[in-house]
Design a protein around this motif. Structure first.
Motif, PDB file in Angstrom:
ATOM      1  N   THR A  42      44.145   4.730  -3.478  1.00 41.26           N
ATOM      2  CA  THR A  42      43.909   6.135  -3.263  1.00 41.26           C
ATOM      3  C   THR A  42      42.739   6.417  -4.152  1.00 41.26           C
ATOM      4  N   GLU A  43      42.124   7.623  -4.100  1.00 41.11           N
ATOM      5  CA  GLU A  43      41.331   8.100  -5.026  1.00 41.11           C
ATOM      6  C   GLU A  43      41.869   8.578  -6.207  1.00 41.11           C
ATOM      7  N   SER A  44      43.198   9.123  -6.300  1.00 40.43           N
ATOM      8  CA  SER A  44      43.638   9.245  -7.419  1.00 40.43           C
ATOM      9  C   SER A  44      44.085   8.093  -8.371  1.00 40.43           C
ATOM     10  N   GLY A  45      44.231   6.805  -7.509  1.00 45.52           N
ATOM     11  CA  GLY A  45      44.545   5.682  -8.247  1.00 45.52           C
ATOM     12  C   GLY A  45      43.331   5.321  -9.053  1.00 45.52           C
ATOM     13  N   ILE A  46      42.174   5.305  -8.169  1.00 48.65           N
ATOM     14  CA  ILE A  46      40.826   4.917  -9.021  1.00 48.65           C
ATOM     15  C   ILE A  46      40.563   5.946  -9.992  1.00 48.65           C
ATOM     16  N   ALA A  47      40.736   7.170  -9.918  1.00 51.54           N
ATOM     17  CA  ALA A  47      40.703   8.007 -11.213  1.00 51.54           C
ATOM     18  C   ALA A  47      41.468   7.639 -12.505  1.00 51.54           C
ATOM     19  N   ARG A  48      42.664   7.351 -12.111  1.00 50.58           N
ATOM     20  CA  ARG A  48      43.497   6.738 -13.149  1.00 50.58           C
ATOM     21  C   ARG A  48      42.961   5.575 -13.707  1.00 50.58           C
ATOM     22  N   ALA A  49      42.664   4.716 -12.916  1.00 50.23           N
ATOM     23  CA  ALA A  49      42.215   3.295 -13.498  1.00 50.23           C
ATOM     24  C   ALA A  49      40.659   3.685 -14.354  1.00 50.23           C
ATOM     25  N   ALA A  50      39.915   4.520 -13.710  1.00 48.80           N
ATOM     26  CA  ALA A  50      38.716   4.937 -14.552  1.00 48.80           C
ATOM     27  C   ALA A  50      39.114   5.513 -15.928  1.00 48.80           C
ATOM     28  N   ALA A  51      40.166   6.528 -15.815  1.00 50.48           N
ATOM     29  CA  ALA A  51      40.483   7.061 -17.205  1.00 50.48           C
ATOM     30  C   ALA A  51      40.829   6.154 -18.248  1.00 50.48           C
ATOM     31  N   ALA A  52      41.754   4.818 -17.625  1.00 54.15           N
ATOM     32  CA  ALA A  52      42.322   3.898 -18.743  1.00 54.15           C
ATOM     33  C   ALA A  52      41.221   3.251 -19.101  1.00 54.15           C
ATOM     34  N   GLY A  53      40.189   2.795 -18.046  1.00 56.20           N
ATOM     35  CA  GLY A  53      39.269   1.951 -18.348  1.00 56.20           C
ATOM     36  C   GLY A  53      38.121   2.819 -19.429  1.00 56.20           C
ATOM     37  N   PHE A  54      37.972   3.950 -19.369  1.00 59.70           N
ATOM     38  CA  PHE A  54      37.100   4.450 -20.431  1.00 59.70           C
ATOM     39  C   PHE A  54      37.711   4.593 -21.769  1.00 59.70           C
ATOM     40  N   VAL A  55      38.924   4.950 -21.986  1.00 61.63           N
ATOM     41  CA  VAL A  55      39.859   4.933 -22.959  1.00 61.63           C
ATOM     42  C   VAL A  55      39.644   3.323 -23.691  1.00 61.63           C
ATOM     43  N   LEU A  66      37.556  -1.575 -17.303  1.00 62.19           N
ATOM     44  CA  LEU A  66      36.617  -0.711 -16.765  1.00 62.19           C
ATOM     45  C   LEU A  66      35.717  -1.467 -15.700  1.00 62.19           C
ATOM     46  N   SER A  67      35.255  -2.666 -16.252  1.00 62.54           N
ATOM     47  CA  SER A  67      34.355  -3.425 -15.091  1.00 62.54           C
ATOM     48  C   SER A  67      34.886  -3.731 -13.728  1.00 62.54           C
ATOM     49  N   GLU A  68      36.277  -4.042 -13.772  1.00 66.80           N
ATOM     50  CA  GLU A  68      36.827  -4.050 -12.569  1.00 66.80           C
ATOM     51  C   GLU A  68      36.939  -2.854 -11.712  1.00 66.80           C
ATOM     52  N   VAL A  69      37.170  -1.739 -12.092  1.00 70.65           N
ATOM     53  CA  VAL A  69      37.006  -0.459 -11.166  1.00 70.65           C
ATOM     54  C   VAL A  69      35.754  -0.235 -11.070  1.00 70.65           C
ATOM     55  N   VAL A  70      34.623  -0.308 -12.091  1.00 71.42           N
ATOM     56  CA  VAL A  70      33.292  -0.058 -11.766  1.00 71.42           C
ATOM     57  C   VAL A  70      32.655  -1.005 -10.664  1.00 71.42           C
ATOM     58  N   GLU A  71      33.091  -2.269 -10.474  1.00 71.24           N
ATOM     59  CA  GLU A  71      32.715  -3.270  -9.780  1.00 71.24           C
ATOM     60  C   GLU A  71      33.323  -2.819  -8.368  1.00 71.24           C
ATOM     61  N   TYR A  72      34.654  -2.455  -8.305  1.00 67.47           N
ATOM     62  CA  TYR A  72      35.199  -1.942  -6.908  1.00 67.47           C
ATOM     63  C   TYR A  72      34.395  -0.606  -6.518  1.00 67.47           C
ATOM     64  N   TRP A  73      34.068   0.564  -7.264  1.00 63.80           N
ATOM     65  CA  TRP A  73      33.753   1.498  -6.923  1.00 63.80           C
ATOM     66  C   TRP A  73      32.260   1.520  -6.365  1.00 63.80           C
ATOM     67  N   ALA A  74      31.678   0.478  -7.102  1.00 64.04           N
ATOM     68  CA  ALA A  74      30.278   0.071  -6.348  1.00 64.04           C
ATOM     69  C   ALA A  74      30.288  -0.507  -5.149  1.00 64.04           C
ATOM     70  N   GLY A  75      31.541  -1.490  -4.995  1.00 66.14           N
ATOM     71  CA  GLY A  75      31.419  -2.139  -3.582  1.00 66.14           C
ATOM     72  C   GLY A  75      31.790  -1.110  -2.683  1.00 66.14           C
ATOM     73  N   PHE A  76      32.776  -0.036  -2.959  1.00 71.44           N
ATOM     74  CA  PHE A  76      33.208   1.135  -1.982  1.00 71.44           C
ATOM     75  C   PHE A  76      32.013   1.949  -1.626  1.00 71.44           C
TER      76      PHE A  76
END
Length: 230
Positions: free
Chosen positions: A26-39, A52-62
């Motif tokens: 879900t989008e909220s799941g991406i947002a939570r993962a991004a928040a944790a990654g920035f921390v 953070l790299s994991e969610v960034v790569e996923y978001w790029a593929g999305f």
């Protein structure tokens, strides 16, 4: 066209998993993962830790997936528009073309600068917690000279500039295409189409100018954005 439209909405979130094996359903799941990654990035010696790299790569593929689907939808819409004489059908296909262009622009931008795109999804300051503290710290760090910036902040500033350069470039390309269609409208004496295309060109040029200005000087805009957490 209907299948492409449905696919544009349904398929990208169904990407099987990020390169590291995580599925952000879900989008909220991406947002939570991004928040944790920035921390994690802020407290890590690495400029972009694995979380953070994991969610960034996923978001790029999305966004790449959505951009491709938007491009196919644009092609289908333009093709249908060229072979349709009915006014109602042309209105429908024209709407599809307009939606496809906007979707393509947004997703090319997101795919080109996924880190900056993710920053826009972070929870609001009301959410509190470590994420709010980290973003407030980033805001404070931006007031220091650039050589003193931590690597995560430098990476975010660079991606933020790229984010705006890409939109400026894509906007200029779309404006050029609309100028071509405006010339055709003049030749065919299609006054409404000429007015519509001219208005879109003017709006796009304003967007291009604003994004070029931000890309040249990304720090003030990013400081204002991060100021919401300070």
């Amino acid at each position: 066209m209907l299948l492409l439209t449905v696919g544009f909405v349904v398929l990208p979130p169904l990407l099987p998993h990020a390169p590291g094996g995580t599925w952000f359903a879900t989008e909220s799941g991406i947002a939570r993962a991004a928040a944790a990654g920035f921390v994690a990035a802020w407290i890590s010696p690495e400029s972009q830790p694995a979380s953070l790299s994991e969610v960034v790569e996923y978001w790029a593929g999305f966004h790449v997936t959505k951009a491709l689907l938007a491009a196919f939808l644009l092609g289908a819409g333009v093709g249908a528009l060229q072979h349709t004489r009915s006014r109602s059908a042309r209105t429908l296909h024209g709407t599809v073309v307009g939606f496809s262009v906007v979707a393509l622009m947004a997703n090319v931008q997101g795919a080109s600068a996924p880190l900056a795109s993710l920053a826009s999804m972070l929870p609001s300051r009301e959410a509190g917690g470590k994420n709010t503290q980290v973003l407030a710290s980033m805001h404070a760090a931006l007031t220091s000279p650039a050589p003193a910036w931590p690597r995560p902040l430098r990476a975010l500033v660079e991606d933020f500039a790229t984010y705006h350069w890409v939109l400026a470039g894509v906007g200029a390309a779309v404006a050029t295409g609309l100028l071509y269609t405006a010339v055709r409208a003049i030749r065919q004496r299609q006054h409404f189409a000429l007015l519509l295309h001219t208005g879109c060109v003017v709006a796009l040029l304003l967007i291009v100018a604003a994004n070029v200005a931000t890309a040249l000087e990304p720090v003030p805009a990013l400081t204002a954005f991060l100021g919401g957490w300070s």
